[in-house]
Design a protein around this motif. Structure first.
Motif, PDB file in Angstrom:
ATOM      1  N   TYR A   1       0.887  -1.369  -0.041  1.00  8.83           N
ATOM      2  CA  TYR A   1      -0.042  -0.084   0.084  1.00  8.83           C
ATOM      3  C   TYR A   1       0.967   1.145  -0.032  1.00  8.83           C
ATOM      4  O   TYR A   1       0.529   2.215  -0.692  1.00  8.83           O
ATOM      5  N   ASN A   2       1.767   1.374   0.797  1.00  9.07           N
ATOM      6  CA  ASN A   2       2.584   2.408   1.026  1.00  9.07           C
ATOM      7  C   ASN A   2       3.522   2.825  -0.299  1.00  9.07           C
ATOM      8  O   ASN A   2       3.758   3.796  -0.667  1.00  9.07           O
TER       9      ASN A   2
ATOM     10  N   ASN B   1      -2.105   5.574   7.055  1.00  7.48           N
ATOM     11  CA  ASN B   1      -1.946   4.200   7.137  1.00  7.48           C
ATOM     12  C   ASN B   1      -3.275   3.563   8.106  1.00  7.48           C
ATOM     13  O   ASN B   1      -3.476   2.428   7.696  1.00  7.48           O
TER      14      ASN B   1
ATOM     15  N   ALA C   1      -6.096   2.348   5.682  1.00 10.81           N
ATOM     16  CA  ALA C   1      -5.916   1.207   5.091  1.00 10.81           C
ATOM     17  C   ALA C   1      -5.710   0.069   5.936  1.00 10.81           C
ATOM     18  O   ALA C   1      -5.964  -1.092   5.682  1.00 10.81           O
TER      19      ALA C   1
END
Length: 153
Positions: free
Chosen positions: A26-27, A121, A124
Motif C-alpha cells: 500500500y505505501n 496508514n 488502510a
C-alpha cells in the motif's frame, strides 16, 4: 483463537507477515515507488520490527485494554473486533514512525510527516485487518486446529 503456544506463534507470525506485506505494498503504491526490490527491502526489516512490537508491546497492551473495556466477553466476535481494532491502532502508531525513520525522508519535519503517515496508514490498515488478514488468519488457524484434532483422534 490460538489454544496453545505453537498455534499462537503461527497465528501471530501469519497475521503480522500479511499485515506488513499489505501495508508495505500500500505505501509503495501510495508513493508511486513500487518495485519488487523495494517491497522486499522494506518487508524484511518491517516484519521483524512489527513482530517484536506485536509480541512484546502492542499485543500485550491491546489484550489488557480489551478485557477492561465494557464489552460482552462471552461474545467471541466482540472480543476479536476489540482486540483487532486496538492492535491496528497500536501497530499503526508505532509502525508509521518506523516507516518514516526507515525511509529517512524528513524534509517536512518529523511531526507533520508522522501525522500524515499515521492518517494514511490507519485508513488502510483497519479494513485490511478486519476484512482480509484477520479472517484469513483465523481460517488458517482453524484448519491447523482441525488437522491437529484429527491427528489426535
Amino acid at each position: 483463537m490460538p489454544t496453545n503456544k505453537k498455534e499462537g506463534i503461527i497465528f501471530t507470525t501469519l497475521m503480522c507477515f500479511l499485515m506488513v506485506f499489505g501495508m508495505s505494498l500500500y505505501n509503495l503504491l501510495l508513493h508511486n515507488n513500487f518495485s519488487w526490490t523495494a517491497l522486499l527491502v522494506g518487508l524484511v526489516p518491517g516484519f521483524i520490527v512489527a513482530l517484536i512490537l506485536d509480541v512484546f508491546i502492542v499485543g500485550v497492551f491491546a489484550k489488557k485494554i480489551a478485557f477492561k473495556l465494557p464489552i460482552n466477553k462471552e461474545r467471541k466476535v466482540q472480543v476479536i473486533l476489540t482486540i483487532s481494532c486496538l492492535m491496528v491502532i497500536g501497530m499503526v502508531t508505532l509502525m508509521s514512525l518506523f516507516g518514516i525513520l526507515f525511509e529517512g525522508n524528513l524534509s517536512s519535519g518529523l511531526l507533520p510527516a508522522y501525522l500524515t503517515a499515521w492518517k494514511m496508514n490507519i485508513i488502510a490498515a483497519l479494513p485490511l485487518q478486519l476484512l482480509f488478514v484477520g479472517p484469513f488468519s483465523r481460517k488458517m488457524l482453524g484448519l491447523i486446529q482441525t488437522k491437529s484434532d484429527n491427528q489426535i483422534n
